[in-house]
Design a protein around this motif. Structure first.
Motif, mmCIF file in Angstrom:
data_model
loop_
_atom_site.group_PDB
_atom_site.id
_atom_site.type_symbol
_atom_site.label_atom_id
_atom_site.label_comp_id
_atom_site.label_asym_id
_atom_site.label_seq_id
_atom_site.Cartn_x
_atom_site.Cartn_y
_atom_site.Cartn_z
ATOM 1 N N SER A 232 0.839 -1.202 0.000
ATOM 2 C CA SER A 232 0.000 0.000 0.000
ATOM 3 C C SER A 232 0.868 1.245 0.000
ATOM 4 O O SER A 232 2.016 1.229 0.429
ATOM 5 C CB SER A 232 -0.888 -0.001 1.235
ATOM 6 O OG SER A 232 -1.396 1.292 1.476
ATOM 7 N N PHE B 254 -15.817 2.455 -3.668
ATOM 8 C CA PHE B 254 -15.810 3.702 -2.897
ATOM 9 C C PHE B 254 -16.533 3.528 -1.567
ATOM 10 O O PHE B 254 -16.098 4.035 -0.535
ATOM 11 C CB PHE B 254 -16.470 4.837 -3.682
ATOM 12 C CG PHE B 254 -16.618 6.079 -2.848
ATOM 13 C CD1 PHE B 254 -15.516 6.859 -2.543
ATOM 14 C CD2 PHE B 254 -17.855 6.439 -2.326
ATOM 15 C CE1 PHE B 254 -15.636 7.981 -1.741
ATOM 16 C CE2 PHE B 254 -17.984 7.559 -1.521
ATOM 17 C CZ PHE B 254 -16.875 8.335 -1.223
ATOM 18 N N GLU C 289 -16.792 0.970 0.282
ATOM 19 C CA GLU C 289 -15.881 0.257 1.192
ATOM 20 C C GLU C 289 -14.889 1.234 1.823
ATOM 21 O O GLU C 289 -14.674 1.245 3.028
ATOM 22 C CB GLU C 289 -15.124 -0.801 0.379
ATOM 23 C CG GLU C 289 -14.171 -1.665 1.179
ATOM 24 C CD GLU C 289 -14.931 -2.740 1.937
ATOM 25 O OE1 GLU C 289 -14.394 -3.216 2.946
ATOM 26 O OE2 GLU C 289 -16.078 -3.074 1.520
ATOM 27 N N LYS C 290 -14.302 2.055 0.965
ATOM 28 C CA LYS C 290 -13.326 3.033 1.434
ATOM 29 C C LYS C 290 -13.998 4.007 2.408
ATOM 30 O O LYS C 290 -13.443 4.363 3.453
ATOM 31 C CB LYS C 290 -12.773 3.801 0.225
ATOM 32 C CG LYS C 290 -11.750 4.879 0.582
ATOM 33 C CD LYS C 290 -11.779 6.044 -0.417
ATOM 34 C CE LYS C 290 -11.285 7.319 0.229
ATOM 35 N NZ LYS C 290 -11.671 8.541 -0.463
ATOM 36 N N THR D 268 -14.487 2.400 5.824
ATOM 37 C CA THR D 268 -13.227 2.289 6.560
ATOM 38 C C THR D 268 -12.826 3.625 7.168
ATOM 39 O O THR D 268 -12.435 3.706 8.330
ATOM 40 C CB THR D 268 -12.105 1.799 5.619
ATOM 41 O OG1 THR D 268 -12.515 0.578 5.006
ATOM 42 C CG2 THR D 268 -10.820 1.581 6.396
ATOM 43 N N GLU D 269 -12.946 4.680 6.377
ATOM 44 C CA GLU D 269 -12.536 5.988 6.882
ATOM 45 C C GLU D 269 -13.462 6.495 7.973
ATOM 46 O O GLU D 269 -13.021 7.115 8.945
ATOM 47 C CB GLU D 269 -12.469 6.993 5.722
ATOM 48 C CG GLU D 269 -11.449 6.567 4.675
ATOM 49 C CD GLU D 269 -10.828 7.728 3.942
ATOM 50 O OE1 GLU D 269 -11.136 8.888 4.266
ATOM 51 O OE2 GLU D 269 -10.016 7.467 3.036
#
Lengths: 129, 129, 129, 129
Positions: free
Chosen positions: A9, B86, B88-89, B92-93
């Motif tokens: 990453s 997106f 998913e991202k 997570t954030e």
DNA sequence: GTGGTCTAGACCACG
DNA sequence: GTGGTCTAGACCACC
């Protein structure tokens, strides 16, 4: 707490590690007063260099999330009092996420539902300042 | 749109620039179809090198936020269809932000109020693909 | 022959135009001796500048695909004799495509099937040198 | 792997470099898991700027052909699963090549023989994802 | 005029 | 020692 790092990453390993520890504490997997693994143990568990773990712990300490005692190792701190600097940072990040979500076609209702869902994963234990 | 960069920040300039443009588009300061400043103009405005601006524009293009036309420069795209990657991202954030907020003593009600406030700054204009 | 250009593509418009005309001739939509639209007409049809069409025609002429007569406009040439320079170029491009296909998990059988399919779309009319 | 660039070509250096590396991997000169030269080393070998090499590596990474590890540099990825977008691109390019070959007097049999020959240069090693 | 490419050389972040 | 970032300035391709 399970740590999973992605060395490929673009996010630096010490940041990934920091994020996962913060999330773990937030979820209540590690409670106030509990000890974190020693730097060496965490390095072995996560398969990274001790320098990297050390850097992560120093950052968590500077952020007030953990305390480091030379004799007892690192331990989770109590919940902190709200603080203006963090609030500012939080708003900036949420504004950016809102913009991205908006442009990716996510409606307000859905956005707020996700916010609710994610915060609800956090440990509900009464805050102690 | 006003751009303010912090050259002393550890966040790369091209990322800061990307974030501010995304936020600006989200807010509706730049609407779909409208032109962004030329690479050179933005470089002058922001006080950075043209290659830095170019990199930012290429990223925004790859993310589907802008289109680059050889003849007319860069222009804002329409809102995209929701997309699983997106989402998913985003989750997570938001989980990380939730954890940080929790540990900084911010209660759920207050957290959601801030989420609501920030999303409400976004341009509500209906502009689906 | 229908021309569809993408002004947002990174491929220059005159190259897109050239490619579509070559493909059209290969398919037999335009036969040897037939006229192409005038530069002005093509510019109107395709929605581009006459300079761009002119550049495309000059390239097609240099490649031996069309002839330009000041009085009669542009016309498709007969099929050419095989030529070593082109063969070299063809092999290089096919090698690159083979490598990409290989790395994208496409097997030899499938690759050759696609090659066969695409060539079979071409006009089978007997070559006249 | 030998790299030969033509600085007078209209094809950008970073594209030439990308193409040669892809061909090299396809041929099996570089196998899955093997390291590429460092950015600096490749820059010296190829006689170009490090930023040019860096751009090439970023593209190869985005295409899924290589992985970049902060610690170990760049390494070749395994073969990918077939993907519809690439197939589409492959067909378009093969159609154009077929048309060009047709107009240059190359018969179907010969065309397919060249396709077969070029694909046969590829590394036959079975290495699925 | 626009964006795209390239260089030489510097400095920093990471591990 | 690795890649990542940034600069200043140049030149080119495209339309």
């Amino acid at each position: 707490m399970i740590i999973s790092l992605d060395t490929r990453s673009s996010v630096p390993i010490y940041v990934q590690l920091r994020n996962q520890i913060v999330t773990g504490i937030g979820r209540g997997e590690l409670k106030a007063g509990e000890s974190l693994p020693t730097v060496r143990q965490m390095a072995v568990d996560a398969g990274v260099n001790t320098m990297t773990v050390n850097k992560t712990y120093q950052i968590l300490k500077a952020e007030g999330f953990i305390e480091i005692d030379r004799r007892k190792g690192a331990a989770v701190c109590d919940i902190q009092a709200p603080d203006a600097v963090f609030r500012e940072k939080l708003e900036t990040e949420l504004e950016l996420l809102s913009a991205e979500a908006r442009l990716k076609g996510i409606e307000k209702d859905e956005f707020l539902k996700i916010c609710d869902k994610m915060f609800s994963c956090m440990n509900p234990e009464t805050a102690e300042v």
